[in-house]
Enzyme design. Sequence first.
Site, PDB file in Angstrom:
ATOM      1  CG  ASP B 122      19.183  15.471  -7.338  1.00  0.00           C
ATOM      2  OD1 ASP B 122      19.292  14.207  -7.293  1.00  0.00           O
ATOM      3  OD2 ASP B 122      20.168  16.495  -7.626  1.00  0.00           O
ATOM      4  CG  HIS B 129      28.102  15.927  -2.978  1.00  0.00           C
ATOM      5  ND1 HIS B 129      28.958  16.396  -3.991  1.00  0.00           N
ATOM      6  CD2 HIS B 129      26.863  16.358  -3.110  1.00  0.00           C
ATOM      7  CE1 HIS B 129      28.185  17.543  -4.650  1.00  0.00           C
ATOM      8  NE2 HIS B 129      26.975  17.277  -4.077  1.00  0.00           N
ATOM      9  NE  ARG B 138      26.915  24.878   3.361  1.00  0.00           N
ATOM     10  CZ  ARG B 138      26.438  24.417   2.352  1.00  0.00           C
ATOM     11  NH1 ARG B 138      25.741  25.000   1.465  1.00  0.00           N
ATOM     12  NH2 ARG B 138      26.559  22.950   2.416  1.00  0.00           N
ATOM     13  CD  GLU B 197      22.421  13.267  -8.597  1.00  0.00           C
ATOM     14  OE1 GLU B 197      21.397  12.811  -8.400  1.00  0.00           O
ATOM     15  OE2 GLU B 197      22.739  14.399  -8.411  1.00  0.00           O
ATOM     16  CG  ASP B 229      21.666  16.730 -10.790  1.00  0.00           C
ATOM     17  OD1 ASP B 229      21.073  17.451 -11.558  1.00  0.00           O
ATOM     18  OD2 ASP B 229      21.936  17.145  -9.742  1.00  0.00           O
ATOM     19  CD  GLN B 236      23.818  24.408  -8.252  1.00  0.00           C
ATOM     20  OE1 GLN B 236      24.672  23.654  -9.002  1.00  0.00           O
ATOM     21  NE2 GLN B 236      23.879  23.512  -7.025  1.00  0.00           N
ATOM     22  CB  THR B 345      27.175  14.454  -6.167  1.00  0.00           C
ATOM     23  OG1 THR B 345      26.433  15.461  -6.787  1.00  0.00           O
ATOM     24  CG2 THR B 345      28.392  13.949  -6.811  1.00  0.00           C
TER      25      THR B 345
END
Lengths: 415, 415
Positions: B122, B129, B138, B197, B229, B236, B345
């Site tokens: 992937d 994205h 972040r 995707e 996906d 995660q 994505t």
Amino acid sequence: MHNCWIEYDHTSDFSLYNLPYGVFRYDGRYGVGVAIGDQVIDMTAVAHIEQFQQELKIPAEVFARPVLNDYIAQGPAKHREVRKYLTRELTDVQSYLRDHQVLLSQSDVEMVLPVRVPNYTDFYSSRDHATNVGKMFRDPENALLPNWLHMPVAYHGRASSIVVSGTDLHRPCGQQMPKDAETPVYGPCRLLDFELEMAFIIGKANELGRPISTADADDHIFGLVLFNDWSARDIQKWEYVPLGPFLGKNWGSSVSPWVVPLDAIEKFRVPGPAQSPEVLPYLKYEGDRHYDISLEVAIQPDDMDETTIVRSNYRHLYWNMAQQLAHHTINGCNMQIGDMLASGTISGPTESSFGSMLELSWAGKKDVELVGGQKRKFIHDGDRVIMRAFAQNNDCRVGFGEVRTKILPSHKTKS
Amino acid sequence: MHNCWIEYDHTSDFSLYNLPYGVFRYDGRYGVGVAIGDQVIDMTAVAHIEQFQQELKIPAEVFARPVLNDYIAQGPAKHREVRKYLTRELTDVQSYLRDHQVLLSQSDVEMVLPVRVPNYTDFYSSRDHATNVGKMFRDPENALLPNWLHMPVAYHGRASSIVVSGTDLHRPCGQQMPKDAETPVYGPCRLLDFELEMAFIIGKANELGRPISTADADDHIFGLVLFNDWSARDIQKWEYVPLGPFLGKNWGSSVSPWVVPLDAIEKFRVPGPAQSPEVLPYLKYEGDRHYDISLEVAIQPDDMDETTIVRSNYRHLYWNMAQQLAHHTINGCNMQIGDMLASGTISGPTESSFGSMLELSWAGKKDVELVGGQKRKFIHDGDRVIMRAFAQNNDCRVGFGEVRTKILPSHKTKS
């Protein structure tokens, strides 16, 4: 146990207690083999013996395939029957096997990759290894990341580039970000490393959506191999945030050709480390689920003797196979026959037990000395890296043989 | 081009210009099919027509397999010949095909996963994205990580849990670390998400150690499918540092059943974005390597109408397939026939083109409104997520059909 009528030395990895499976190539054909001493029992020949057919009822063609997957699919009960049959016949001096041409010399056959690997996962289950990496690259005071003691952390690896012992690998090229540079460069990896690992092979599938419990885990494990998780440290360092290792790893992983059944190491079970903080219920387990298996790594430069540079043990893992498998499937992820689940680098608490050059040279800060005066921080072109593993007590020895790989110079490719 | 003697509506995804491949199950057997309008050309029947055999020289059994892999292995030149043959015969009112029982209604057959997927990768190739995720989790001022503009970042995913459209998936369970908690908890995922995707399927292998250049990339690509996906965001988030996504992803990925050949979207090539900073030489490419393919995502709760909540386009990717493939193999990693390489994505620059609930709800901070008054931040049990894709101009339409998946409640498992 009675004596085996095939003679072997007491130092042999492949005693009667072992009976590991592999796939050989001989005279242009493939066959499932079982190692004993320096011989291979050609199961394609055994499969045609009437006695075997009547007792075992396994279609002969299952043993004539280029991979073990169809044999593995016969299921754990059938594997036990075959193991029992071979143990009985190998200790019976009047065995039918002696009347048939069932033996080949290991020196006459080529061993190939024993399984087709539909999926490969690499764990990160040695606390010493994770701590060493954390100390080097993150915070020495908080070397372990917050999730590490709560779950057997893992990532998906590349199945296509898993190769068998004896397959040379070229030094990979790729992007690296030199220290203090502003843009990355392209070139051959300069920090080429091994990782000392074991991998277990899935023997029974689970349905998508249905987890495997720690109690049921053993029933899903066919056996184990030695696993060298080759790593290009400079490529890995530049690429791995945020989605994990990719090109630093997927140019090759090397495995030993003989798959040692879980039953063969049964008597080498040992308790694991106390796990604190307490793990979630799905990660709890009963009994001894770790194994006492000695591990070694040697380096052999071209035209030189080899030097053993690592002595570690599979028991050093914090997370055991049952926990790894329970975690991997807790979300419903489906295992397939032949899947390989590798342990992650198996480092112990002492420096001589560190399972990678990264740790042995402490990120290139010191040299590893080889016999003959050469020194290494990482792996050079022409070096062979050899890993060995064996379980041993006063009664018997169950060995994994070796995984041996030579590193060739990188191909020249467009910069 | 002449008219096709099989009639179809101008809004059909499966025009004469498309001719996508799939594998159907009908009357207890598997067969390779080619979609046209609302029909399937049963290639197992075509393969027995003498004219086809003489012209194409493909063994008939290749078309009777439960996966396309053996057909793909015939090679790109053969695929072109078959495409040419079908185009010719479908526009010839006197075609031999009309005399034979080669058509099945799509409503009468069950479509299965079209390929056995040896390896699944992937990518993370949409700049919008990656920027959105970086802003949320972040630094909003430095949303893209340092390597992102220098390489098509990617990770290995799980091949075993790729399922075909129509396969229901259970909400996964797993470890999550609640906000402000000190220890993780176990339970059903609460932040269940899709990712819009596309994936391309490898049509020609490369040898381990031998990279594929951007110039040669197209020759290694068989075709494309839609790819969902599925992502468990809470699982995660807790697991992914430092080795990347694992259990948050590997409980299921859904693909559309029809593989659209690269030749079918040839006329929809468009230029890609200017890439700055300049990429390394191995990532440079010639010509137009992006494609103008409209993408949509709809949600349909139980007993409700569906609502289209995303309209994006495959052309929004920063890194194209040629670059992805060149990067993936620059270290010598070997591709295998049937490998799936997903795009990551595909988000565009506007909010309505964001390709995941994570972005649409901006990490759960706002609602996505559905027709009938329901609202969603993430996916609920009982929801169907439907993705569609099509390329269209004044002359023709080449569609991908859809990938449709219903989310079922989690299995009850030991806490």
